[in-house]
Design an enzyme around this catalytic site. Structure first.
Site, PDB file in Angstrom:
ATOM      1  N   HIS A 194      35.851  31.634  32.644  1.00 51.13           N
ATOM      2  CA  HIS A 194      36.721  31.973  33.780  1.00 51.13           C
ATOM      3  C   HIS A 194      36.702  33.471  34.060  1.00 51.13           C
ATOM      4  CE1 HIS A 194      40.415  31.609  36.314  1.00 51.13           C
ATOM      5  NE2 HIS A 194      40.577  32.854  35.911  1.00 51.13           N
ATOM      6  N   GLU A 195      36.954  34.267  33.031  1.00 52.31           N
ATOM      7  CA  GLU A 195      37.052  35.715  33.256  1.00 52.31           C
ATOM      8  C   GLU A 195      35.712  36.310  33.663  1.00 52.31           C
ATOM      9  OE1 GLU A 195      39.813  37.034  33.615  1.00 52.31           O
ATOM     10  OE2 GLU A 195      41.149  35.611  32.636  1.00 52.31           O
ATOM     11  N   HIS A 203      35.317  36.233  37.306  1.00 47.33           N
ATOM     12  CA  HIS A 203      35.877  37.380  38.020  1.00 47.33           C
ATOM     13  C   HIS A 203      34.924  38.572  37.955  1.00 47.33           C
ATOM     14  CE1 HIS A 203      39.696  35.625  38.965  1.00 47.33           C
ATOM     15  NE2 HIS A 203      40.098  35.513  37.715  1.00 47.33           N
ATOM     16  N   HIS A 219      32.156  37.953  40.398  1.00 47.27           N
ATOM     17  CA  HIS A 219      32.647  38.029  41.776  1.00 47.27           C
ATOM     18  C   HIS A 219      32.566  39.487  42.233  1.00 47.27           C
ATOM     19  CE1 HIS A 219      35.873  36.422  44.816  1.00 47.27           C
ATOM     20  NE2 HIS A 219      34.856  37.000  45.421  1.00 47.27           N
ATOM     21  N   GLU A 260      41.453  33.153  42.520  1.00 47.93           N
ATOM     22  CA  GLU A 260      41.152  32.455  41.272  1.00 47.93           C
ATOM     23  C   GLU A 260      40.105  31.350  41.445  1.00 47.93           C
ATOM     24  OE1 GLU A 260      42.183  33.367  38.341  1.00 47.93           O
ATOM     25  OE2 GLU A 260      43.541  34.920  39.076  1.00 47.93           O
ATOM     26  N   TYR A 267      47.375  29.936  41.442  1.00 53.80           N
ATOM     27  CA  TYR A 267      46.534  29.375  40.391  1.00 53.80           C
ATOM     28  C   TYR A 267      46.248  27.892  40.639  1.00 53.80           C
ATOM     29  CZ  TYR A 267      46.625  33.472  37.340  1.00 53.80           C
ATOM     30  OH  TYR A 267      46.427  34.724  36.808  1.00 53.80           O
TER      31      TYR A 267
END
Length: 676
Positions: free
Chosen positions: A463-464, A467, A470, A492, A605
């Site tokens: 997940h992180e 980011h 992105h 998110e 979220y």
């Protein structure tokens, strides 16, 4: 793995080796330079895009990295003086930004360009969006108000900035701790005790257990003694008492500011810029989902209750209900018994170095990138790793990122990504490249084993890093639109979409290998993991809804009559469905989101999961998770634009249609096919 090492990084490498005096000087320089630009803009007698909008946006482009570095260090430095200097710098810089947004002379120049419809119409799409966004930001800071109200609003914004910094500092430096004996920690694996600090307790060896994730999560999931879990629940719930009056004041000030600007509530003010647009759709979404999830949760509660009642009966004690300290333990027990899933067994296949390397390999292949690890890079701590990012098939530099994965004293104690520098076009046509830093708190190595992740940790890593990429893959002209600076209730979605990789058997067998034998995770274990994916989904998602509904509860009130502590405890029991007990706790004091930019936005979220599930099902499931064209489409249509266009436009480009919620409902165990 196609990842090499290099002794020197490409692009402008940032310097994090700053003394407190360096940080103070840099903050002063940023303020002086900003004021000079603004004075120049205000002096224009014939305001145009070139002499008003460009200088203001160029200042953000060029100052973005310096601002980020001096304020980021408070989260990662081991030196308290540096952390304090970083916080002081953030206060100074935030105060200046608030003053800047209150400058009527600058706004008049911006407004003159905005009102020049023929000039605005002649601009390209991103430049035109820049003018519109800049005017809106000034207006939302009160420039349409009279002078007295505008000055009062400025004071409110300044105070809110001070409160946010104090709130964050209290969390970072306010870890709780308990000293527990081995008997009290019955159920914890042997590696939990290795290398752990000890203190004597009533003549016995006691082990120091903190509220950092690698400590408290295993205790809450595996400690057999209810008294132990209860004690840690209270230790965590009584952290940072000073943050309660801070949040209470912030809620009142946010409402006052919103009403000065003509909005009924703070939520109404915030949501104007989000995909949701207003509180009503958010509340409708959350309440509808709550009713659906309660159907699942009813069955889950029955299973958990049966286990706890049996435990109580075995020791001759009465059953008094389910409490917050029961949630992780009994949910984990249900998963173990129904699916034969044991976290200790699973984590043997998730050594952090190998998992990180393999997940980076997955990202390289999906996004057609190549990563180069830098030897001995300039960084803020020896644990940190730095990587360059290149195009996979050509010598084109893209950016670089840092990974800071292990806990230490004074460090930010959750998992997050800081977009340290946006990519942007320089006036001479050359390019500055993006930089991102991922900060996490995964378990550290022990004397007998490497750092081992749980499956949840591996999902967090995916997940992180979503980011991170992105930000790295975004290509915009202006920093204002770069990377994760999208609508708050979309930001998110790109990362949530990548969490699906941790449930794909073909992907798991690529990155999960036994830390001793190197053997890939057994197919049978993968099947059990995947089968257990939605075990407890009702209660898990109700906890997420609890935070979202609490957030709306304190921020969507028009009279401000809300007690932030009392409402938290009430909604926790009503929505999350576990009791807090007789203890005086204030769990909201350590939820950084409420003061860290997610105010009236926590719903995002779950809201954004609608988009993430639809993207995954409509393209990656349909076309194949390793389909290179799908990965490129994702990179170019979702990540690359940042917020240079509306998120809905990016979704339509990628999926070929508007999103719906069918895949989302299925992904959380609700197989009803309905669209929103």
């Amino acid at each position: 793995m196609p990842m090499s090492t290099s002794s020197a990084a490409k692009g402008t490498v940032l310097n994090f080796n700053l003394s407190p005096a360096d940080i103070e000087r840099r903050a002063e320089t940023l303020v002086a330079q900003g004021k000079k630009v603004q004075d120049g803009v205000a002096a224009q007698t014939n305001p145009t895009f070139a002499n008003v909008i460009v200088p203001l946006a160029t200042r953000q482009n060029e100052q973005d990295a310096d601002y980020s570095v001096v304020t980021f260090l408070q989260n990662v430095s081991t030196d308290k003086d540096i952390r304090d200097a970083s916080m002081a710098a953030e206060e100074k810089l935030d105060a200046f930004e608030i003053e800047s947004m209150m400058r009527e002379d600058v706004y008049k120049a911006v407004r003159a360009v905005f009102d020049n419809k023929s000039e605005v119409a002649s601009l390209g799409p991103e430049d035109r969006r820049l003018v519109e966004k800049m005017e809106l930001v000034f207006r939302r800071h009160g420039l349409a108000l009279d002078k007295d109200k505008r000055e009062h609003l400025g004071k409110i914004r300044m105070r809110l900035s001070e409160l946010a910094i104090k709130f964050s500092r209290n969390i970072n430096e306010g870890d709780g701790r308990a000293v527990l004996t081995r008997d009290e920690l019955e159920g914890l694996p042997s590696d939990f005790f290795e290398g752990r600090a000890t203190e004597e307790v009533d003549g016995q060896e006691g082990f120091v257990v903190t509220t950092k994730y690698p400590d408290i999560i295993p205790v809450m999931k595996m400690a057999k003694r209810e008294e132990t879990r209860e004690r840690m629940f209270v230790v965590e719930g009584q952290r940072c008492p000073d943050n309660i009056p801070i949040l209470q004041e912030a809620v009142a000030l946010r409402l006052e500011a919103a009403q000065l600007l003509g909005y009924k509530t703070h939520a109404e003010f915030v949501l104007e810029e989000n995909m949701a647009k207003a509180p009503a759709p958010v509340l409708e979404f959350e309440e509808d989902l709550r009713s659906r999830l309660n159907v699942l949760a009813d069955k889950e509660i029955e299973e958990i209750e049966a286990l706890k009642k049996a435990d109580k009966q075995a020791v001759g004690k009465p059953y008094a209900g389910l409490f917050g300290w029961d949630y992780r333990y009994y949910s984990n027990l249900v998963k173990e018994r129904k699916h034969n899933i044991n976290d200790e067994e699973v984590k043997q296949y998730f050594p952090v170095k190998e998992v990180t390397r393999s997940i980076l390999d997955i990202y390289q292949n999906m996004l057609s990138l190549r990563f180069v690890k830098i030897d001995n890079p300039p960084m803020w701590h020896a644990d940190v790793e730095m990587y360059e990012v290149w195009e996979a098939t050509e010598e084109t530099f893209i950016g670089h990122f840092y990974l800071d994965l292990f806990p230490r004293e004074g460090k930010y104690n959750h998992a997050a990504v800081w977009p340290i520098r946006a990519g942007f076009d320089r006036p001479d046509g050359s390019r500055e490249y993006p930089v991102a830093a991922m900060v996490a708190n995964f378990p550290k190595p022990t004397p007998s084993a490497p750092a081992l992740l749980t499956h949840d940790d591996a999902t967090t890593l995916l997940h992180e890093l979503g980011h991170v990429f992105h930000g790295i893959c975004s290509v915009t002209k202006w920093a204002l639109f770069h990377g994760t600076r999208t609508e708050r209730d979309f930001v998110e979605a790109p990362s949530q979409m990548l969490e699906n990789w941790s449930w794909e058997p073909s992907v798991l067998q690529k990155f999960a290998v036994h830390h001793q034998t190197g053997e890939p995770i057994p197919e049978a274990l993968v099947k059990r993991l995947v089968a257990a994916k939605n075990e407890g989904a009702g209660l898990f998602n109700l906890r997420q809804l609890f935070f979202g509904l609490y957030d709306m509860g304190i921020h969507n009130t028009a009279d401000g009559k809300v007690d932030v502590k009392e409402l938290y405890n009430k909604l926790y029991e009503d929505i999350a469905r576990f009791k807090i007990g007789s203890h005086d706790t204030w769990g909201i004091a350590t939820i950084g989101h409420m003061m860290g930019g997610y105010d009236a936005g926590y719903y995002g979220y779950m809201w954004s999961q609608v988009f993430s599930a639809d993207m995954y099902a409509s393209r990656f499931v349909k076309d194949g998770v390793f389909n290179p064209q799908t990965g490129l489409d994702y990179r170019y249509e979702i990540l690359r634009p940042g917020s240079s266009r509306d998120a809905m436009d990016s979704l339509i480009k990628f999926m070929g249609r508007k999103p719906n919620n069918r895949a989302f409902l299925k992904s959380i165990g609700l197989n009803e096919a309905s669209s929103n």
